[in-house]
Design a protein around this motif. Structure first.
Motif, mmCIF file in Angstrom:
data_model
loop_
_atom_site.group_PDB
_atom_site.id
_atom_site.type_symbol
_atom_site.label_atom_id
_atom_site.label_comp_id
_atom_site.label_asym_id
_atom_site.label_seq_id
_atom_site.Cartn_x
_atom_site.Cartn_y
_atom_site.Cartn_z
ATOM 1 N N LYS A 3 0.820 -1.215 0.000
ATOM 2 C CA LYS A 3 0.000 0.000 0.000
ATOM 3 C C LYS A 3 0.856 1.267 0.000
ATOM 4 N N GLN A 4 1.986 1.203 0.699
ATOM 5 C CA GLN A 4 2.845 2.386 0.758
ATOM 6 C C GLN A 4 3.342 2.761 -0.630
ATOM 7 N N GLU A 6 1.979 1.908 -3.460
ATOM 8 C CA GLU A 6 0.824 2.345 -4.237
ATOM 9 C C GLU A 6 0.518 3.822 -3.942
ATOM 10 N N TYR A 7 0.627 4.157 -2.678
ATOM 11 C CA TYR A 7 0.398 5.545 -2.260
ATOM 12 C C TYR A 7 1.356 6.488 -2.990
ATOM 13 N N ARG A 10 0.421 6.775 -6.771
ATOM 14 C CA ARG A 10 -0.758 7.623 -6.979
ATOM 15 C C ARG A 10 -0.422 9.088 -6.774
ATOM 16 N N THR A 11 0.361 9.356 -5.745
ATOM 17 C CA THR A 11 0.702 10.747 -5.433
ATOM 18 C C THR A 11 1.539 11.369 -6.551
ATOM 19 N N GLU A 14 -0.937 12.077 -9.302
ATOM 20 C CA GLU A 14 -1.889 13.149 -8.988
ATOM 21 C C GLU A 14 -1.221 14.516 -8.945
ATOM 22 N N ARG A 15 0.002 14.554 -8.412
ATOM 23 C CA ARG A 15 0.645 15.847 -8.187
ATOM 24 C C ARG A 15 1.535 16.256 -9.351
ATOM 25 N N ALA A 74 8.119 4.779 2.641
ATOM 26 C CA ALA A 74 7.750 5.535 3.844
ATOM 27 C C ALA A 74 8.461 6.887 3.886
ATOM 28 N N PHE A 76 8.906 8.916 1.291
ATOM 29 C CA PHE A 76 8.526 9.755 0.148
ATOM 30 C C PHE A 76 8.184 11.181 0.600
ATOM 31 N N GLN A 77 8.727 12.155 -0.107
ATOM 32 C CA GLN A 77 8.518 13.539 0.294
ATOM 33 C C GLN A 77 8.691 14.435 -0.937
ATOM 34 N N ILE A 78 7.760 15.361 -1.157
ATOM 35 C CA ILE A 78 7.935 16.325 -2.244
ATOM 36 C C ILE A 78 8.888 17.416 -1.751
ATOM 37 N N TYR B 127 -5.591 8.925 -2.738
ATOM 38 C CA TYR B 127 -4.736 9.145 -1.566
ATOM 39 C C TYR B 127 -4.319 10.610 -1.389
ATOM 40 N N GLN B 128 -5.073 11.537 -1.946
ATOM 41 C CA GLN B 128 -4.651 12.931 -1.816
ATOM 42 C C GLN B 128 -5.428 13.625 -0.708
#
Lengths: 441, 208
Positions: A3-4, A6-7, A10-11, A14-15, A74, A76-78, B127-128
């Motif tokens: 899940k991590q 996948e998160y 997706r991020t 999306e971003r 875990a 992950f950071q923009i 997840y946003q």
């Protein structure tokens, strides 16, 4: 796909992230980065990204050059700087092509030592105070930006703005800042981070050093973590506040005990004091590190502990009533240019050795240690930290504890690399020698 | 399919049927029998309310999923000081209302795309997280913790419970990890919203 991961995928989608930087740390604590595109991310999670290990100190000999960087979702950071580029980062664990953890990976060394603590029921927390200098550039003699002093809030403190920008960046990166202020030396600053578990903190320290340097570059100046850039002023320390927890209970605290310290805390302090000379090569790893550990600059030299003594190697801060969970010890020798993964590893290993083998805690030293003779110090059981890098390497080389904590690969590579550095320094004829000897000999 | 634990002391037949019509699967449970993954627990307070309330609290502690109660229109005062109860439904039970309420509580089940709290919204598909439609950057664990908080508003959680429910595995950080994440969440929510997460001294945390 967990899940991590996948998160993260997706991020990124999306971003509109355009680059993902895979970060890892070499043995000497330099941050390395491999940039990948979002399209490669899924492969990176599944298989790791291949990179040429021989290009990086300590990571591979020529014949086993390929290594894999496996991102830790875990982390992950923009990244908040250069927002127009939309860049994110993740820290990586390094594995060999067979999928085994690579023994030359500092993050793995720390994970291994934390696992050992976890087996004893402990989790290890670190809160750092990091000092650094702003100079006009990295070239030539260091030129300071201001003549501010400790906690100075005068217009002299032109760097206040840079520090504030840095703190904003850190907060955006999810790294909470506890305090920050101008230090005693001109152009020197300190930022203290909120304590957290040691692995996250080591990642945070790497991120912190980069953030400080990035913000300085944006302002056209230079930030340095060099341990002792100015001869006449204090060097840059990296005081580490250490504590062990059992579940959510602070294992260093015991109500009604002497000094409020539990047996666990006493063993931990005794362990670090006993092994301090052996681990100094890791916490103070450069020739220049030992120019900071000298008399008259609030840096520790002697191996003793105290509650209120600025020259103590280990200080036990007074804990406010009802704040039992903040019981901790402060180890004051390390400098800002050490490798945090390895430094936390060896301090933890030394502390645990003290707990497991019931080392006796020496008495607290409250009088002025600098006014004593060597014999008086010896009578108190107070030793000395190594005075130079080669002494520190000798102490490290003779230490089983260090070989064990670092692992054979890391231990021997580090010694080899640092011996070379010392030899180079020995070949150098300094201004000090020319000025002193040429006219009279 | 949302799984609902129904307190076995309740009028099972009526509730099971209503839940079935609402597209959920009802299973009777006893307090102390906390096996299984439940989306929601449903407890009937209409007869013997005080005893059932005790039962509901035990179930909620055992299972840790949000608790919904069935009450008569005169029993609303019962809930005044029971903040841990996530939702209630009046009799006569309306199937559509029950479906909406149950699926909102169960949160991550299909059909639920987002959870909200005031100006904060978590999109469960992408997840946003956004505040006032502006994105905030969270790590995965921060996101999961926040989601758990929003889905279980008003209840006090101990650190150990949160560690078990949100992290669910042995983690180097130990229970202090929760404090660290709460601190980071507060910092990312911003000053005026940081108080959404309250620290309950020597117990744990409550959201909302």
């Amino acid at each position: 796909m967990d899940k991590q991961a996948e998160y993260v995928l997706r991020t990124v989608e999306e971003r509109g992230i355009r680059f993902v930087r895979l970060w890892f740390t070499d043995v000497q604590g330099f941050l390395k980065s491999v940039s990948i595109s979002p399209a490669e991310l899924e492969t990176a999670f599944d298989e790791g990204m291949t990179f040429d290990g021989s290009a990086i100190d300590g990571y591979a000999r020529v014949q086993e050059a390929d290594m894999l960087a496996v991102p830790d979702p875990a982390s992950f950071q923009i990244l908040p700087w250069r927002p127009e580029q939309q860049v994110a980062r993740m820290f990586c664990d390094i594995v060999t092509p067979d999928g085994e953890p690579f023994e030359g990976d500092p993050r793995y060394v720390l994970r291994r030592n934390l696992q050992r603590a976890a087996d004893l029921g402990f989790s290890f927390y670190v809160g750092p105070e990091l000092e650094y200098f702003y100079f006009k550039s990295s070239k030539g003699k260091p030129k300071v930006l201001d003549q501010g002093g400790y906690f100075d809030l005068t217009p002299l403190d032109v760097a206040q703005e840079y520090r504030r920008t840095t703190i904003n960046a850190l907060e955006q990166l999810g790294i909470p800042v506890e305090y920050s202020h101008h230090e005693v030396a001109p152009s020197q600053h300190e930022i203290d981070l909120r304590y957290t578990d040691a692995l996250t903190m080591a990642d945070n320290v790497m991120t912190f050093r980069l953030a400080v340097k990035e913000v300085a570059i944006e302002h056209g100046i230079y930030a340095t973590f060099m341990p002792k850039p100015l001869e006449a002023h204090d060097g840059s320390g990296f005081h580490m506040h250490l504590s062990l927890f059992e579940g959510d209970r602070n294992a260093f605290y015991e109500a009604g005990a002497d000094n409020g310290l539990s047996k666990v805390a006493e063993g931990f302090i005794a362990g670090i004091l006993k092994h301090a000379p052996e681990l100094t090569a890791i916490t103070n790893q450069w020739v220049n590190s030992y120019k900071r550990l000298v008399k008259g600059f609030e840096a520790p030299i002697y191996t003793f502990w105290a509650r209120n003594n600025q020259s103590a190697l280990i200080r036990v801060p007074t804990v406010k009533r009802g704040k039992a969970s903040s019981t901790r010890i402060e180890y004051r020798a390390p400098d800002s240019a050490c490798n945090p993964y390895l430094a936390f590893s060896v301090l933890l290993a030394a502390g645990l050795a003290g707990i497991e083998n019931n080392y006796e805690l020496p008495a607290e030293v409250s009088n002025n240690i600098f006014e004593m003779t060597t014999a008086e110090r010896k009578a108190l059981g107070v030793g000395r930290l190594p005075a130079t890098l080669d002494h520190a390497l000798d102490a490290m080389e003779a230490s089983e504890l260090m070989a064990d904590a670092l692992g054979e690969h890391m231990f021997s590579w580090f010694l080899r690399n640092k011996r070379k550095e010392w030899d180079k320094f020995q070949n150098h004829v300094s201004e000090f020698e020319l000025e002193r000897y040429l006219p009279i000999l | 399919m949302i799984t609902v634990a129904v307190s076995s002391a309740a009028d099972l037949q009526e509730l099971t049927e209503a839940l079935m019509l609402a597209g959920a699967l009802a299973t009777p449970v006893e307090a102390g029998d906390a096996d299984g993954e439940w989306g929601v627990a449903l407890v009937d307070l209409r007869s013997e309310p005080l005893q059932q309330l005790r039962e509901a609290r035990r179930i909620s502690e055992d299972i840790g999923c949000p608790v919904m109660v069935v009450i008569t229109s005169t029993q609303t005062t019962l809930l005044e000081h029971e903040r841990w109860i996530a939702d209630f439904i009046n009799e006569p039970i309306d199937t559509l209302e029950l479906r909406l309420r149950v699926s909102r509580l169960a949160g991550h089940e299909e059909g639920i795309q987002s959870v909200e709290y005031k100006s904060l919204e978590l999109n469960l598909a992408t997840y946003q997280a956004t505040i006032d439609a502006k994105p905030i950057d969270l790590t995965y664990m921060e996101y999961e913790l926040l989601r758990y908080f929003i889905e279980h508003q008003g209840r006090v959680w101990s650190r150990e419970q949160l560690l078990q429910k949100v992290w669910g595995y042995d983690y180097f950080g130990g229970a202090r990890t929760v404090d660290v994440h709460v601190r980071r969440l507060r910092s990312k929510l911003g000053e005026e919203r940081a108080s959404w997460i309250t620290t309950v001294r020597s117990v744990g945390y409550r959201f909302g």
